[in-house]
Design a protein around this motif. Structure first.
Motif, mmCIF file in Angstrom:
data_model
loop_
_atom_site.group_PDB
_atom_site.id
_atom_site.type_symbol
_atom_site.label_atom_id
_atom_site.label_comp_id
_atom_site.label_asym_id
_atom_site.label_seq_id
_atom_site.Cartn_x
_atom_site.Cartn_y
_atom_site.Cartn_z
ATOM 1 N N LEU A 26 -37.067 6.951 -2.278
ATOM 2 C CA LEU A 26 -35.833 6.310 -2.710
ATOM 3 C C LEU A 26 -35.916 4.847 -2.304
ATOM 4 O O LEU A 26 -36.397 4.524 -1.213
ATOM 5 N N VAL A 27 -35.435 3.967 -3.151
ATOM 6 C CA VAL A 27 -35.337 2.547 -2.832
ATOM 7 C C VAL A 27 -33.859 2.201 -2.965
ATOM 8 O O VAL A 27 -33.260 2.423 -4.021
ATOM 9 N N VAL A 28 -33.269 1.690 -1.880
ATOM 10 C CA VAL A 28 -31.832 1.466 -1.834
ATOM 11 C C VAL A 28 -31.550 0.012 -1.488
ATOM 12 O O VAL A 28 -32.124 -0.537 -0.548
ATOM 13 N N GLN A 29 -30.689 -0.606 -2.253
ATOM 14 C CA GLN A 29 -30.199 -1.958 -1.955
ATOM 15 C C GLN A 29 -28.757 -1.816 -1.489
ATOM 16 O O GLN A 29 -27.964 -1.125 -2.124
ATOM 17 N N GLY A 30 -28.445 -2.439 -0.377
ATOM 18 C CA GLY A 30 -27.088 -2.368 0.141
ATOM 19 C C GLY A 30 -26.763 -3.609 0.930
ATOM 20 O O GLY A 30 -27.541 -4.558 0.967
ATOM 21 N N TRP A 31 -25.614 -3.607 1.537
ATOM 22 C CA TRP A 31 -25.202 -4.737 2.365
ATOM 23 C C TRP A 31 -25.840 -4.601 3.730
ATOM 24 O O TRP A 31 -25.827 -3.519 4.333
ATOM 25 N N LEU A 32 -26.407 -5.653 4.246
ATOM 26 C CA LEU A 32 -27.006 -5.635 5.570
ATOM 27 C C LEU A 32 -25.921 -5.321 6.598
ATOM 28 O O LEU A 32 -24.859 -5.940 6.602
ATOM 29 N N ALA A 33 -26.193 -4.337 7.432
ATOM 30 C CA ALA A 33 -25.215 -3.933 8.445
ATOM 31 C C ALA A 33 -25.063 -5.018 9.507
ATOM 32 O O ALA A 33 -26.018 -5.721 9.841
ATOM 33 N N ASP A 34 -23.853 -5.132 10.051
ATOM 34 C CA ASP A 34 -23.607 -6.130 11.090
ATOM 35 C C ASP A 34 -24.302 -5.715 12.390
ATOM 36 O O ASP A 34 -24.805 -4.598 12.519
ATOM 37 N N GLU A 35 -24.354 -6.637 13.334
ATOM 38 C CA GLU A 35 -25.080 -6.391 14.592
ATOM 39 C C GLU A 35 -24.537 -5.200 15.360
ATOM 40 O O GLU A 35 -25.298 -4.438 15.952
ATOM 41 N N GLU A 39 -25.475 0.309 17.283
ATOM 42 C CA GLU A 39 -25.071 1.713 17.381
ATOM 43 C C GLU A 39 -26.144 2.626 16.782
ATOM 44 O O GLU A 39 -26.481 3.660 17.355
ATOM 45 N N CYS A 40 -26.714 2.233 15.649
ATOM 46 C CA CYS A 40 -27.777 3.022 15.017
ATOM 47 C C CYS A 40 -29.017 3.079 15.911
ATOM 48 O O CYS A 40 -29.709 4.103 15.967
ATOM 49 N N SER A 41 -29.294 1.983 16.602
ATOM 50 C CA SER A 41 -30.485 1.918 17.461
ATOM 51 C C SER A 41 -30.425 2.906 18.616
ATOM 52 O O SER A 41 -31.455 3.262 19.181
ATOM 53 N N LYS A 42 -29.224 3.370 18.957
ATOM 54 C CA LYS A 42 -29.099 4.362 20.023
ATOM 55 C C LYS A 42 -29.817 5.655 19.652
ATOM 56 O O LYS A 42 -30.305 6.369 20.518
ATOM 57 N N ASN A 43 -29.853 5.977 18.370
ATOM 58 C CA ASN A 43 -30.499 7.212 17.898
ATOM 59 C C ASN A 43 -31.877 6.961 17.307
ATOM 60 O O ASN A 43 -32.723 7.846 17.329
ATOM 61 N N SER A 44 -32.084 5.764 16.749
ATOM 62 C CA SER A 44 -33.335 5.485 16.046
ATOM 63 C C SER A 44 -33.625 3.986 16.112
ATOM 64 O O SER A 44 -33.156 3.228 15.260
ATOM 65 N N PRO A 45 -34.379 3.551 17.121
ATOM 66 C CA PRO A 45 -34.700 2.130 17.228
ATOM 67 C C PRO A 45 -35.366 1.624 15.944
ATOM 68 O O PRO A 45 -36.192 2.307 15.344
ATOM 69 N N LYS A 46 -34.946 0.447 15.498
ATOM 70 C CA LYS A 46 -35.392 -0.101 14.232
ATOM 71 C C LYS A 46 -36.543 -1.077 14.429
ATOM 72 O O LYS A 46 -36.398 -2.098 15.086
ATOM 73 N N PRO A 47 -37.710 -0.791 13.841
ATOM 74 C CA PRO A 47 -38.807 -1.756 13.902
ATOM 75 C C PRO A 47 -38.534 -2.912 12.943
ATOM 76 O O PRO A 47 -37.636 -2.845 12.104
ATOM 77 N N ASP A 48 -39.315 -3.975 13.058
ATOM 78 C CA ASP A 48 -39.126 -5.149 12.209
ATOM 79 C C ASP A 48 -39.333 -4.867 10.726
ATOM 80 O O ASP A 48 -38.897 -5.647 9.882
ATOM 81 N N THR A 49 -39.990 -3.781 10.405
ATOM 82 C CA THR A 49 -40.256 -3.460 9.003
ATOM 83 C C THR A 49 -39.143 -2.643 8.352
ATOM 84 O O THR A 49 -39.272 -2.214 7.212
ATOM 85 N N GLU A 50 -38.044 -2.416 9.062
ATOM 86 C CA GLU A 50 -36.933 -1.629 8.537
ATOM 87 C C GLU A 50 -35.634 -2.410 8.628
ATOM 88 O O GLU A 50 -35.547 -3.411 9.329
ATOM 89 N N ALA A 51 -34.615 -1.938 7.902
ATOM 90 C CA ALA A 51 -33.295 -2.561 7.925
ATOM 91 C C ALA A 51 -32.237 -1.470 7.926
ATOM 92 O O ALA A 51 -32.437 -0.395 7.365
ATOM 93 N N VAL A 52 -31.116 -1.755 8.555
ATOM 94 C CA VAL A 52 -29.956 -0.873 8.494
ATOM 95 C C VAL A 52 -29.036 -1.480 7.441
ATOM 96 O O VAL A 52 -28.676 -2.653 7.527
ATOM 97 N N ILE A 53 -28.696 -0.683 6.438
ATOM 98 C CA ILE A 53 -27.834 -1.177 5.366
ATOM 99 C C ILE A 53 -26.614 -0.284 5.217
ATOM 100 O O ILE A 53 -26.584 0.846 5.723
ATOM 101 N N ARG A 54 -25.630 -0.788 4.518
ATOM 102 C CA ARG A 54 -24.431 -0.018 4.196
ATOM 103 C C ARG A 54 -24.345 0.114 2.677
ATOM 104 O O ARG A 54 -24.626 -0.832 1.953
ATOM 105 N N ILE A 55 -23.961 1.299 2.244
ATOM 106 C CA ILE A 55 -23.656 1.496 0.837
ATOM 107 C C ILE A 55 -22.335 2.255 0.768
ATOM 108 O O ILE A 55 -22.031 3.065 1.642
ATOM 109 N N PRO A 56 -21.528 1.994 -0.250
ATOM 110 C CA PRO A 56 -20.215 2.641 -0.322
ATOM 111 C C PRO A 56 -20.322 4.120 -0.691
ATOM 112 O O PRO A 56 -21.213 4.531 -1.439
#
Length: 85
Positions: free
Chosen positions: A32-41, A46-63
């Motif tokens: 799946l390829v998803v475009q969304g709004w970049l999540a705020d810091e 909060e997401c990093s508490k369960n899954s630390p994000k490497p530089d090659t990934e992004a946390v996004i929001r979709i409605p």
């Protein structure tokens, strides 16, 4: 790369358009390829508490109104993966 467009946010303003595609040629299975709004810091932290994000990934929001499009993309990716077997 062969992206199959599934759809954009049905309430889009055509300027800020969350969208979803499937990459049917990704290996070893479709992605799946998803475009969304970049999540705020705060959300990213909060997401990093369960899954630390490497530089090659992004946390996004979709409605939530895009759930049916994501479901359609999941079904299409699953069908494509089955065809590869």
């Amino acid at each position: 790369m062969a992206l199959r467009f599934i759809g954009i946010d049905p309430d889009t303003d055509h300027d800020h358009c969350p969208a979803v595609w499937i990459d049917v040629e990704a290996k070893p299975e479709p992605h799946l390829v998803v475009q969304g709004w970049l999540a705020d810091e705060a959300t990213q932290a909060e997401c990093s508490k369960n899954s630390p994000k490497p530089d090659t990934e992004a946390v996004i929001r979709i409605p939530a109104r895009m759930v049916s499009l994501i479901r359609e993309a999941c079904d299409a990716a699953e069908r494509a993966a089955t065809e590869l077997r």
